[in-house]
Motif scaffolding. Structure first.
Motif, PDB file in Angstrom:
ATOM      1  N   LYS A   1     -38.833 -33.202   0.907  1.00 29.94           N
ATOM      2  CA  LYS A   1     -40.016 -33.082   0.741  1.00 29.94           C
ATOM      3  C   LYS A   1     -40.120 -31.136   1.007  1.00 29.94           C
ATOM      4  N   LYS A   2     -39.228 -29.300   1.316  1.00 28.77           N
ATOM      5  CA  LYS A   2     -39.050 -28.475   1.107  1.00 28.77           C
ATOM      6  C   LYS A   2     -38.460 -28.219  -0.241  1.00 28.77           C
ATOM      7  N   LEU A   3     -37.209 -29.285  -1.159  1.00 27.63           N
ATOM      8  CA  LEU A   3     -37.674 -28.893  -2.545  1.00 27.63           C
ATOM      9  C   LEU A   3     -38.513 -29.615  -3.333  1.00 27.63           C
ATOM     10  N   ASN A   4     -39.143 -29.658  -2.596  1.00 28.50           N
ATOM     11  CA  ASN A   4     -40.111 -30.770  -4.307  1.00 28.50           C
ATOM     12  C   ASN A   4     -39.287 -31.896  -5.052  1.00 28.50           C
ATOM     13  N   ILE A   5     -38.303 -32.643  -4.065  1.00 27.43           N
ATOM     14  CA  ILE A   5     -37.991 -33.211  -4.870  1.00 27.43           C
ATOM     15  C   ILE A   5     -38.741 -35.114  -5.419  1.00 27.43           C
ATOM     16  N   ASP A   6     -38.373 -34.916  -6.573  1.00 24.59           N
ATOM     17  CA  ASP A   6     -39.980 -36.463  -6.847  1.00 24.59           C
ATOM     18  C   ASP A   6     -39.001 -37.096  -6.729  1.00 24.59           C
TER      19      ASP A   6
ATOM     20  N   SER B   1     -29.974 -34.602  -5.658  1.00 29.20           N
ATOM     21  CA  SER B   1     -30.760 -34.424  -6.539  1.00 29.20           C
ATOM     22  C   SER B   1     -31.196 -34.777  -7.969  1.00 29.20           C
TER      23      SER B   1
ATOM     24  N   LYS C   1     -30.028 -29.988  -4.024  1.00 37.11           N
ATOM     25  CA  LYS C   1     -29.791 -30.092  -5.209  1.00 37.11           C
ATOM     26  C   LYS C   1     -29.162 -30.782  -6.039  1.00 37.11           C
TER      27      LYS C   1
ATOM     28  N   TYR D   1     -35.345 -32.149   3.536  1.00 40.02           N
ATOM     29  CA  TYR D   1     -34.777 -31.573   2.238  1.00 40.02           C
ATOM     30  C   TYR D   1     -35.415 -32.282   0.953  1.00 40.02           C
TER      31      TYR D   1
END
Length: 453
Positions: free
Chosen positions: A122-127, A343, A340, A120
Motif C-alpha cells: 500500500k505504502k509503495l503503491n505496488i500494482d 516488486s 522495492k 508495504y
C-alpha cells in the motif's frame, strides 16, 4: 563415482559442508544503510545457468537506476538450496531476500521469518493487480489457511504443467492435429495412443509409444478430471479411497499395464520418459513452460501444446501450477528497499518482458502475456493452453498447502507396485490410505503445535 573408504569420505563431506556453509553465511550477511544513505541488499536464491545470467543482468540494471542500492546476489544450484537455507535460518544470518515456496509458507510464517507485505504494498503503491491472481493468492496466509489473509511474498513466477504432442509423428501416421480448444476424451486419447504404439523397425520390439507418464508429476490431471482429489478441501482427510479416485487411477494404470501404450516401468528405467520424448519415441508428453526452450530446439520433430485429456465425469481439463515467491526477511534492516527490489522482480512489466523473452518463465504481467507476448511468440505455439490453466483450471500441487509432504511421499513410493502390475489398484488404495492418513495427521498436528509457539 569411485567409492572411497568411509572415514575419508566423511572427512571430505565435513570439510566441504563447513566451507560451503561459511561461504553462504558470508555472502548473505545483512548490512544497514551507511551514513551516506547507501543500502546493500543480500539476496539468496537458486537458478539454472541461463536464468542466473538474466537475473544478474536485471540486478545490474536496477543498481544503475538506483545508485544508492547495491545488490549482493548469491545464486546456488537448486539441489543444495534448501539445505543452505536451513543453515542460514539456524545461524540467524538470514538474507534480506530469499525464495519462499507455497509448501514452505506456513512453516516460515509460524517461525516469524517472513515480513508481512500488505502495508508495504500500500505504502509503495505496488500494482499487484497486474500479475496472475492465482500466483499471488498462494502467498497469503491468515494463520490457519493458505490462500487468504496476509501477503508474505511476491511471485517470482507462475508456471503451468501443460501437455505436448509430437506433430511430426502425428503427420507420419496420418493423424489430424488435435484441437487446442477441445481436449481429447479418455476414450479418444487411448485410441490415438494405440495407433501410435508400434514397432517401427521390424525387430518385433516396440520402439514407439503413444505416451509416457512419470507418476511423480503426471498423475494429477487424470485424478482431478475425474472429479477426485488426494485430500478433502480442508486438508484433513486422505481421499484416495473414493470411487472417483479409484476409477481415475485404474485408467492411468491401464494405459501402461493393460493397453501397453506407454513404456513399461522396466523400459522407463533403461531410458527415462523424458529422454524417450526428446528422441521422438513418444506421441504425447508433459510439458512445463520451462521445457519449451529445450523443446523448441529439437531437430528430430516438431511439437505443440494441447490440454490434458478429460474424463466424461467432468469434461474439464486440469493440471497443476507451480510458483516461487520472493520474500523479505522479518529481520532485514532494509525492509523498504528490499520490498522495492522484489516488486521490481515480480510486478515490473519490463522485467516480465526480459524474463519471458529469455524463455525463463511465462510473463508475470497479465496484460503483456495476453497481448504482445502471444503476438510475438516464436516459434508459434498454442501458449493459450497454458494461460487457460493459469486463469481457469490450474490447481496448486497436492503438497502446496500441507505442512509437509510425507503423506505424498508415501503415495509415490508405493505407486510403482501398481504401475508394474504387481498390485491391484484396489489393494493399493486399501493399504496406502491409512498410512497416508497417519502421516497427514502428524503433519497437521505439527502445524498446530508450531502455530501456537
Amino acid at each position: 563415482m569411485v567409492k572411497r573408504k568411509r572415514h575419508l569420505c566423511k572427512l571430505i563431506v565435513l570439510v566441504l559442508s563447513a566451507a560451503l556453509t561459511a561461504s553462504v553465511l558470508a555472502g548473505c550477511s545483512k548490512k544497514a544503510a551507511s551514513k551516506d544513505g547507501k543500502v546493500t541488499l543480500s539476496v539468496f536464491t537458486y537458478a539454472q545457468p541461463q536464468e542466473k545470467k538474466v537475473y544478474l543482468k536485471l540486478a545490474k540494471e536496477y543498481m544503475q537506476k538506483h545508485p544508492k542500492v547495491k545488490i549482493n546476489w548469491n545464486i546456488v544450484d537448486g539441489t543444495v538450496y534448501a539445505t543452505k537455507m536451513k543453515a542460514l535460518f539456524a545461524s540467524k544470518k538470514v538474507p534480506d531476500i530469499f525464495y519462499t515456496g507455497a509448501g514452505d509458507l506456513r512453516a516460515y510464517v509460524n517461525a516469524k521469518e517472513l515480513l508481512p507485505l500488505d502495508s508495504y504494498v500500500k505504502k509503495l503503491n505496488i500494482d499487484t493487480a497486474s500479475i496472475w491472481s492465482q500466483a499471488l493468492e498462494r502467498y497469503k496466509y491468515d494463520g490457519t489457511k493458505v490462500g487468504q489473509g496476509t501477503l508474505y511474498a511476491l511471485p517470482k513466477d507462475i508456471s503451468a504443467f501443460g501437455f505436448a504432442y509430437n506433430k511430426t509423428m502425428f503427420k507420419k501416421n496420418g493423424i489430424a492435429d488435435p484441437d487446442p480448444n477441445k481436449p481429447y476424451t479418455w476414450d479418444e486419447f487411448l485410441q490415438i495412443c494405440q495407433k501410435l504404439t508400434k514397432d517401427t523397425n521390424g525387430d518385433s520390439k516396440k520402439d514407439q509409444w503413444g505416451a509416457g507418464f512419470d507418476p511423480n508429476y503426471s498423475i494429477e490431471p487424470f485424478i482431478w478430471t475425474n472429479g477426485a482429489d488426494f485430500l478433502n478441501k480442508d486438508g484433513t482427510k486422505v481421499t484416495i479411497n473414493t470411487p472417483e479416485f479409484q476409477e481415475a487411477l485404474q485408467y492411468f494404470t491401464d494405459l501402461t499395464v493393460k493397453y501397453k501404450v506407454t513404456p513399461s516401468a522396466t523400459e522407463a528405467k533403461s531410458l527415462a520418459y523424458y529422454q524417450r520424448w526428446l528422441q521422438g519415441q513418444l506421441g504425447f508428453f508433459a510439458c512445463g513452460n520451462w521445457d519449451m526452450a529445450t523443446f523448441n530446439n529439437l531437430k528430430k520433430f516438431d511439437y505443440d501444446l494441447i490440454p490434458w485429456p478429460v474424463s466424461p465425469k467432468t469434461n474439464t481439463s486440469y493440471t497443476w501450477t507451480g510458483s516461487l515467491g520472493f520474500s523479505v526477511s522479518n529481520t532485514s534492516p532494509n525492509k523498504n528497499e528490499a520490498v522495492k527490489f522484489i516488486s521490481y522482480l515480480s510486478t515490473d512489466k519490463q522485467t516480465s518482458v526480459e524474463l519471458s523473452d529469455a524463455n525463463i518463465q511465462l510473463p508475470n504481467n497479465v496484460e503483456y502475456a495476453k497481448g504482445d507476448y502471444i503476438k510475438n511468440l516464436k516459434p508459434k505455439k498454442n501458449i493459450q493452453v497454458m494461460f487457460n490453466y493459469l486463469e481457469k483450471t490450474g490447481r496448486s500441487g497436492p503438497t502446496d498447502y500441507t505442512y509437509n509432504s510425507e503423506w505424498w511421499t508415501e503415495f509415490q513410493n508405493a505407486l510403482p507396485q501398481v504401475l508394474n502390475g504387481k498390485q491391484t489398484v484396489s489393494d493399493f488404495i486399501a493399504k496406502e490410505q491409512p498410512k497416508m492418513q497417519q502421516k497427514l495427521d502428524a503433519a497437521n498436528q505439527l502445524a498446530k503445535q508450531q502455530s501456537q509457539k
